[in-house]
Design an enzyme around this catalytic site. Structure first.
Site, PDB file in Angstrom:
ATOM      1  N   GLU A  23       4.397   5.556  -4.873  1.00  0.00           N
ATOM      2  CA  GLU A  23       3.528   4.930  -3.992  1.00  0.00           C
ATOM      3  C   GLU A  23       2.825   4.089  -4.609  1.00  0.00           C
ATOM      4  OE1 GLU A  23       2.636   7.204   0.114  1.00  0.00           O
ATOM      5  OE2 GLU A  23       2.003   8.226  -1.595  1.00  0.00           O
ATOM      6  N   LYS A 100       0.640   3.765   8.220  1.00  0.00           N
ATOM      7  CA  LYS A 100       1.698   3.897   7.197  1.00  0.00           C
ATOM      8  C   LYS A 100       3.096   4.021   7.377  1.00  0.00           C
ATOM      9  CE  LYS A 100       1.666   6.253   2.595  1.00  0.00           C
ATOM     10  NZ  LYS A 100       0.859   7.324   1.758  1.00  0.00           N
TER      11      LYS A 100
END
Length: 133
Positions: A23, A100
């Site tokens: 990420e 997200k």
């Protein structure tokens, strides 16, 4: 407390937040909704931008925090956004929702997210904000 709101919905930014190394390296989209609670009647009566909050300035502040910062947790990102808004603009309350959509989970999911609400403390806005404007 006012019940009026300025709403910025669906602010999408590409950033590098999350706990997983991928990420941080690859990044992903984050979608934010912001609600600013304040009395909008002065702006409604005067049609004057000075009597309200310029949401372009809010957008720019949020964009800077999301794209230039680095957070492991959505909770920390949301808290930072909320606190910066409270000290930068004369709002009574702020709601920050962060989605997200590419959360690294093992199944199908629309998004993972957080939503927080924070209220002004008397010391939050050093510019001398008063409810009566």
């Amino acid at each position: 407390m006012a019940n009026d709101k300025i709403i910025l919905a669906g602010l999408e930014f590409y950033a590098h937040h999350g706990c997983h190394p991928a990420e941080a390296e690859l990044g992903q989209p984050f979608i934010l909704d912001i609600e600013l609670v304040l009395d909008l009647s002065p702006a409604g009566k005067t049609d004057d931008l000075k009597a309200t909050i310029n949401y372009d300035a809010v957008y720019r502040l949020v964009r800077t925090i999301v794209t230039e910062g680095r957070f492991h947790l959505l909770e920390a990102l949301a808290e930072t956004v909320a606190q910066k808004i409270l000290v930068s603009f004369p709002v009574e309350e702020v709601m920050v929702r962060i989605k997200k959509p590419r959360a690294p989970l093992p199944g199908t999911i629309a998004y993972a997210g957080v939503e927080i609400r924070r209220r002004r403390k008397s010391t939050d806005f050093p510019g001398g904000y008063s409810k009566g404007r």
